[in-house]
Scaffold this active site. Structure first.
Site, PDB file in Angstrom:
ATOM      1  N   SER A 143     -10.717  -8.625  -2.376  1.00 15.34           N
ATOM      2  CA  SER A 143     -10.404  -9.882  -1.684  1.00 15.34           C
ATOM      3  C   SER A 143     -11.701 -10.675  -1.634  1.00 15.34           C
ATOM      4  CB  SER A 143      -9.938  -9.563  -0.255  1.00 15.34           C
ATOM      5  OG  SER A 143     -10.023 -10.698   0.576  1.00 15.34           O
ATOM      6  N   TYR A 156     -10.196  -5.205   8.025  1.00 14.99           N
ATOM      7  CA  TYR A 156      -9.885  -5.661   6.667  1.00 14.99           C
ATOM      8  C   TYR A 156     -11.166  -5.963   5.882  1.00 14.99           C
ATOM      9  CZ  TYR A 156      -7.301  -8.362   3.082  1.00 14.99           C
ATOM     10  OH  TYR A 156      -6.759  -8.832   1.918  1.00 14.99           O
TER      11      TYR A 156
HETATM   12  P1  NAD Z   1       2.326  -7.791   0.555  1.00 21.12           P
HETATM   13  O1  NAD Z   1       2.510  -7.543   2.009  1.00 21.12           O
HETATM   14  O2  NAD Z   1       3.242  -8.714  -0.165  1.00 21.12           O
HETATM   15  O3  NAD Z   1       2.333  -6.412  -0.233  1.00 21.12           O
HETATM   16  C1  NAD Z   1       1.731  -5.252   0.281  1.00 21.12           C
HETATM   17  C2  NAD Z   1       2.367  -4.071  -0.396  1.00 21.12           C
HETATM   18  O4  NAD Z   1       1.786  -2.880   0.138  1.00 21.12           O
HETATM   19  C3  NAD Z   1       3.874  -3.966  -0.154  1.00 21.12           C
HETATM   20  O5  NAD Z   1       4.500  -3.465  -1.318  1.00 21.12           O
HETATM   21  C4  NAD Z   1       3.972  -2.938   0.979  1.00 21.12           C
HETATM   22  O6  NAD Z   1       5.206  -2.262   1.039  1.00 21.12           O
HETATM   23  C5  NAD Z   1       2.844  -2.014   0.565  1.00 21.12           C
HETATM   24  N1  NAD Z   1       2.385  -1.145   1.634  1.00 21.12           N
HETATM   25  C6  NAD Z   1       2.008  -1.469   2.897  1.00 21.12           C
HETATM   26  N2  NAD Z   1       1.700  -0.359   3.574  1.00 21.12           N
HETATM   27  C7  NAD Z   1       1.881   0.685   2.735  1.00 21.12           C
HETATM   28  C8  NAD Z   1       1.733   2.085   2.846  1.00 21.12           C
HETATM   29  N3  NAD Z   1       1.326   2.669   3.989  1.00 21.12           N
HETATM   30  N4  NAD Z   1       2.016   2.859   1.776  1.00 21.12           N
HETATM   31  C9  NAD Z   1       2.453   2.304   0.609  1.00 21.12           C
HETATM   32  N5  NAD Z   1       2.602   0.979   0.444  1.00 21.12           N
HETATM   33  C10 NAD Z   1       2.324   0.180   1.496  1.00 21.12           C
HETATM   34  O7  NAD Z   1       0.811  -8.263   0.424  1.00 21.12           O
HETATM   35  P2  NAD Z   1      -0.040  -8.879  -0.785  1.00 21.12           P
HETATM   36  O8  NAD Z   1      -0.588 -10.161  -0.305  1.00 21.12           O
HETATM   37  O9  NAD Z   1       0.680  -8.840  -2.075  1.00 21.12           O
HETATM   38  O10 NAD Z   1      -1.242  -7.850  -0.782  1.00 21.12           O
HETATM   39  C11 NAD Z   1      -1.518  -6.946  -1.822  1.00 21.12           C
HETATM   40  C12 NAD Z   1      -2.997  -6.674  -1.860  1.00 21.12           C
HETATM   41  O11 NAD Z   1      -3.690  -7.889  -2.122  1.00 21.12           O
HETATM   42  C13 NAD Z   1      -3.577  -6.126  -0.547  1.00 21.12           C
HETATM   43  O12 NAD Z   1      -4.541  -5.129  -0.829  1.00 21.12           O
HETATM   44  C14 NAD Z   1      -4.244  -7.342   0.049  1.00 21.12           C
HETATM   45  O13 NAD Z   1      -5.295  -7.011   0.905  1.00 21.12           O
HETATM   46  C15 NAD Z   1      -4.743  -8.041  -1.197  1.00 21.12           C
HETATM   47  N6  NAD Z   1      -5.061  -9.461  -1.041  1.00 21.12           N
HETATM   48  C16 NAD Z   1      -4.100 -10.347  -0.666  1.00 21.12           C
HETATM   49  C17 NAD Z   1      -4.455 -11.664  -0.539  1.00 21.12           C
HETATM   50  C18 NAD Z   1      -3.475 -12.700  -0.131  1.00 21.12           C
HETATM   51  O14 NAD Z   1      -3.895 -13.822   0.183  1.00 21.12           O
HETATM   52  N7  NAD Z   1      -2.196 -12.430  -0.141  1.00 21.12           N
HETATM   53  C19 NAD Z   1      -5.763 -12.076  -0.782  1.00 21.12           C
HETATM   54  C20 NAD Z   1      -6.695 -11.140  -1.158  1.00 21.12           C
HETATM   55  C21 NAD Z   1      -6.345  -9.823  -1.287  1.00 21.12           C
END
Ligand code: NAD
Length: 261
Positions: A143, A156
């Protein structure tokens, strides 16, 4: 279809960025193992949709990324069916927004377990077979918070800085094994994870929803646009190409200029 006969396991891929990775890797011919939580029918629809759309095998693992034994079993099952995990994408992640002195202890533990430690558990389990094949790609979703901080996100930001360090360390350990290890560092991507933190941020900063979107989230992003899940997934696909074989140990920003400021 340059990933035909390859297998990709993507943690946290039932929604958001993870699902986009799974679909983009499958579009290049990789068999995929998806993982994560959610409504069983919706997950089955996504899994079956990948098989129909891309003519690959798609499996689903319900392993909880907080539980090392379930992670080991997920990797073992994938290896039993496909021989090896060629592409490991550590993507599962959650967020919690609160001042550090009010941060719930169990939320801290969950975020460190899911966003950081699960990548250790998957990597240590998948590496022996990758090494034996002499080819592998490990891609971690970091991130912008792997480089900079925002208030109220202590767990985080700590986990994401940790992922950048883990990425570098493993890259050095496997540099001569044909395996690259990188992280992608998105800025704000419009996914359920971002949508869900809006109410807490409204509360923590006493703002309206519109103010959170424009004055907190996109304030940091000079392009004033959310990154898309397809853009993040396209970078992961590039990291799997031969052209990217010398890119290793990096955390690559895709943040609309956020960390340039
Ligand atoms: P999201 O909530 O859409 O997806 C998260 C996924 O992780 C889902 O499939 C959920 O079921 C799964 N998950 C959560 N807890 C879990 C567990 N205990 N065991 C197995 N699976 C689990 O979120 P996203 O935005 O797609 O995030 C995905 C990654 O991207 C994360 O690591 C997040 O930190 C990172 N990220 C997101 C953003 C953003 O702006 N959305 C920015 C930077 C980084």
């Amino acid at each position: 279809m340059f990933l035909k006969d390859r297998t990709a396991l993507i943690t946290g891929s039932t929604s958001g960025i993870g699902l986009a990775y799974a679909r983009a890797l499958a579009a290049e011919g990789a068999n995929v193992v998806i993982n994560g939580f959610g409504d069983a029918d919706a997950i089955e629809k996504e899994r079956a949709g990948i098989e129909v759309d891309f003519k690959v095998k798609a499996r689903y693992s319900a392993a909880n990324m907080m539980k090392p034994d379930e992670i080991a079993a997920m990797v073992a099952e994938a290896e039993k069916e496909f021989g090896a995990i060629d592409i490991l994408v550590n993507n599962a992640g959650i967020q919690h927004v609160a001042p550090v002195d009010e941060f719930p202890i169990e939320k801290w533990d969950q975020i460190i377990a899911i966003n950081l430690s699960s990548a250790f558990h998957t990597t240590r389990a998948a590496l022996p077979k990758m090494k034996a094949k002499g080819w592998g790609r490990i891609i971690n979703t970091a991130s912008a918070h792997a480089f900079v901080a925002s208030p109220f996100k202590s767990a985080y930001v700590s986990a994401k800085h940790g992922i950048a360090g883990f990425t570098k360390t493993v890259a050095l350990e496997v540099a001569t094994n044909g395996i690259t290890v990188n992280a992608i560092a998105p800025g704000y991507v419009w996914t359920p994870l971002v949508e869900k933190q809006i109410p807490d941020t409204m509360k923590a900063r006493n703002l309206t929803k519109e103010q959170v979107i424009n004055d907190v989230l996109l304030l940091a992003q000079p392009t004033k646009e959310f990154v898309t899940v397809e853009q993040v997934a396209a970078l992961a696909v590039f990291l799997c190409t031969d052209a990217a074989k010398s890119i290793t140990g990096t955390t690559l920003p895709m943040d609309g200029g956020w960390t340039a400021a």
